[in-house]
Scaffold this motif. Sequence first.
Motif, PDB file in Angstrom:
ATOM      1  N   SER A   1      25.779 -29.161  -0.999  1.00 13.26           N
ATOM      2  CA  SER A   1      24.858 -30.103  -0.475  1.00 13.26           C
ATOM      3  C   SER A   1      23.641 -30.623  -1.130  1.00 13.26           C
ATOM      4  O   SER A   1      24.159 -31.089  -2.531  1.00 13.26           O
ATOM      5  N   ALA A   2      22.715 -30.901  -0.623  1.00 13.95           N
ATOM      6  CA  ALA A   2      21.855 -32.013  -1.496  1.00 13.95           C
ATOM      7  C   ALA A   2      20.976 -31.462  -2.920  1.00 13.95           C
ATOM      8  O   ALA A   2      20.904 -32.413  -3.675  1.00 13.95           O
ATOM      9  N   TYR A   3      21.443 -30.180  -2.478  1.00 15.35           N
ATOM     10  CA  TYR A   3      20.445 -29.208  -3.485  1.00 15.35           C
ATOM     11  C   TYR A   3      21.481 -28.955  -4.976  1.00 15.35           C
ATOM     12  O   TYR A   3      21.498 -28.166  -5.104  1.00 15.35           O
ATOM     13  N   GLY A   4      22.687 -29.445  -4.483  1.00 15.20           N
ATOM     14  CA  GLY A   4      23.762 -29.595  -6.099  1.00 15.20           C
ATOM     15  C   GLY A   4      24.679 -27.865  -5.497  1.00 15.20           C
ATOM     16  O   GLY A   4      25.549 -28.097  -6.717  1.00 15.20           O
ATOM     17  N   VAL A   5      24.394 -27.268  -5.019  1.00 15.29           N
ATOM     18  CA  VAL A   5      25.109 -25.622  -4.222  1.00 15.29           C
ATOM     19  C   VAL A   5      26.272 -26.484  -3.479  1.00 15.29           C
ATOM     20  O   VAL A   5      26.027 -27.081  -2.157  1.00 15.29           O
ATOM     21  N   LEU A   6      27.591 -25.460  -3.268  1.00 16.84           N
ATOM     22  CA  LEU A   6      28.501 -25.665  -2.570  1.00 16.84           C
ATOM     23  C   LEU A   6      28.262 -24.135  -1.676  1.00 16.84           C
ATOM     24  O   LEU A   6      27.775 -23.291  -1.577  1.00 16.84           O
ATOM     25  N   MET A   7      28.934 -24.508  -0.390  1.00 18.54           N
ATOM     26  CA  MET A   7      28.583 -23.844   0.956  1.00 18.54           C
ATOM     27  C   MET A   7      29.666 -24.039   2.001  1.00 18.54           C
ATOM     28  O   MET A   7      30.225 -25.153   2.121  1.00 18.54           O
ATOM     29  N   VAL A   8      30.129 -22.827   2.989  1.00 14.49           N
ATOM     30  CA  VAL A   8      31.478 -22.896   3.789  1.00 14.49           C
ATOM     31  C   VAL A   8      31.219 -22.931   4.721  1.00 14.49           C
ATOM     32  O   VAL A   8      29.539 -23.523   5.320  1.00 14.49           O
TER      33      VAL A   8
ATOM     34  N   ASP B   1      26.116 -25.615  12.997  1.00 17.64           N
ATOM     35  CA  ASP B   1      23.870 -25.126  13.124  1.00 17.64           C
ATOM     36  C   ASP B   1      23.426 -26.220  12.656  1.00 17.64           C
ATOM     37  O   ASP B   1      23.389 -26.404  11.504  1.00 17.64           O
ATOM     38  N   THR B   2      21.767 -25.959  13.320  1.00 14.12           N
ATOM     39  CA  THR B   2      21.100 -26.612  12.120  1.00 14.12           C
ATOM     40  C   THR B   2      20.671 -26.346  11.068  1.00 14.12           C
ATOM     41  O   THR B   2      20.422 -27.223  10.581  1.00 14.12           O
ATOM     42  N   THR B   3      20.733 -25.117  11.087  1.00 18.79           N
ATOM     43  CA  THR B   3      20.057 -24.339   9.868  1.00 18.79           C
ATOM     44  C   THR B   3      20.948 -25.105   8.497  1.00 18.79           C
ATOM     45  O   THR B   3      20.575 -25.232   8.055  1.00 18.79           O
ATOM     46  N   PHE B   4      22.664 -24.659   8.328  1.00 16.85           N
ATOM     47  CA  PHE B   4      23.391 -25.613   7.489  1.00 16.85           C
ATOM     48  C   PHE B   4      23.360 -26.985   7.548  1.00 16.85           C
ATOM     49  O   PHE B   4      23.405 -26.997   6.330  1.00 16.85           O
ATOM     50  N   ARG B   5      23.129 -27.273   8.713  1.00 23.18           N
ATOM     51  CA  ARG B   5      23.406 -29.074   8.700  1.00 23.18           C
ATOM     52  C   ARG B   5      21.921 -29.033   7.561  1.00 23.18           C
ATOM     53  O   ARG B   5      21.572 -30.384   6.253  1.00 23.18           O
ATOM     54  N   TYR B   6      20.456 -28.495   7.905  1.00 29.62           N
ATOM     55  CA  TYR B   6      19.479 -29.176   7.113  1.00 29.62           C
ATOM     56  C   TYR B   6      19.859 -28.600   5.579  1.00 29.62           C
ATOM     57  O   TYR B   6      19.084 -29.164   4.584  1.00 29.62           O
ATOM     58  N   CYS B   7      20.438 -27.575   5.677  1.00 30.83           N
ATOM     59  CA  CYS B   7      20.695 -27.322   3.617  1.00 30.83           C
ATOM     60  C   CYS B   7      21.148 -28.242   3.585  1.00 30.83           C
ATOM     61  O   CYS B   7      21.770 -28.627   2.183  1.00 30.83           O
ATOM     62  N   ILE B   8      21.881 -29.053   4.088  1.00 32.36           N
ATOM     63  CA  ILE B   8      23.042 -29.485   3.523  1.00 32.36           C
ATOM     64  C   ILE B   8      22.280 -31.419   3.114  1.00 32.36           C
ATOM     65  O   ILE B   8      22.295 -31.925   1.886  1.00 32.36           O
ATOM     66  N   PHE B   9      21.773 -31.839   3.862  1.00 32.91           N
ATOM     67  CA  PHE B   9      21.102 -32.618   3.962  1.00 32.91           C
ATOM     68  C   PHE B   9      19.614 -32.635   3.196  1.00 32.91           C
ATOM     69  O   PHE B   9      18.993 -34.012   3.346  1.00 32.91           O
ATOM     70  N   GLY B  10      19.319 -31.781   2.528  1.00 38.68           N
ATOM     71  CA  GLY B  10      18.088 -31.696   1.956  1.00 38.68           C
ATOM     72  C   GLY B  10      16.746 -31.809   2.897  1.00 38.68           C
ATOM     73  O   GLY B  10      15.916 -31.541   2.065  1.00 38.68           O
ATOM     74  N   THR B  11      17.032 -31.322   4.494  1.00 39.35           N
ATOM     75  CA  THR B  11      16.395 -31.222   5.331  1.00 39.35           C
ATOM     76  C   THR B  11      14.995 -30.501   4.574  1.00 39.35           C
ATOM     77  O   THR B  11      13.500 -30.758   5.431  1.00 39.35           O
TER      78      THR B  11
END
Length: 259
Positions: A38-45, A50-60
């Motif tokens: 993610s944009a926060y430097g952590v790995l995610m499955v 899921d919109t929530t997941f996408r926001y996590c990945i792109f730093g929304t």
Amino acid sequence: MASLADFWRYGVVKTARKLKAAALSPVYAGRGEAAVRSAYGVLMVPNWQDTTFRYCIFGTYGRDLSDLLLRRRDDFVFVDIGANQGLYSLIAAQNPHCRQIIAFEPVPTTHARLAANVALNGGAARTALHLLAIADSVGEVTINVAADHTGTATLAGREGGKAASGGVTIHTIDAPVLDPLLAGELPMFVKIDVEGLEAVVIAELAKTANFARVEAIFYEVDDRWASAAEIEALLRGAGFTCFTKYGRGHHYDVLASRS
């Protein structure tokens, strides 16, 4: 000047991040990766639907809470209430001063992703995961979960536990059950994101013996279904004196601290 800066930061920049997430998610999903950084430097499955997941990945979600967690220089415990897939639990684990993470996520499918993400980032040894929601009673209730936006799941207005179409049964606990789950010595930093049930959760936290260890609470407010004044009054009555707002409009976050 501050309002202009807030407009840019929480209006223009955040909107741009949402558009980026919508545009690039299909591209990333097509890669078929087993884990995504993610944009926060952590790995995610991956969970691209899921919109929530996408926001996590792109730093929304921006850097407000992540910076607060990463900049702490004294040992602390992070309590993540409404953890979803665990973004902030994972970020807190990046700070060596975070000695323990206690995360609550009551929806079974979302909780499974939380557990997988914690394991993926190597933080399982100091993370306690609870398949529970904090409410004002112990029992089972039904919660609606949108498959395309897990972060909107809420018990607000549904404390009676009546079944709903597409609902999922979850388990709730109250202060007496919660208290031993928080046992320890270190100060606690609490994050609460429960889509309108924040006042109930804070009231239950305040009833626990361990509440005296809570130094700060970062909580979400949406004026359409929660009263910021009610929550602030509750916290002031419990010894919190400083309130910092992050965001603009009807949906924003607040950091409450004791000093």
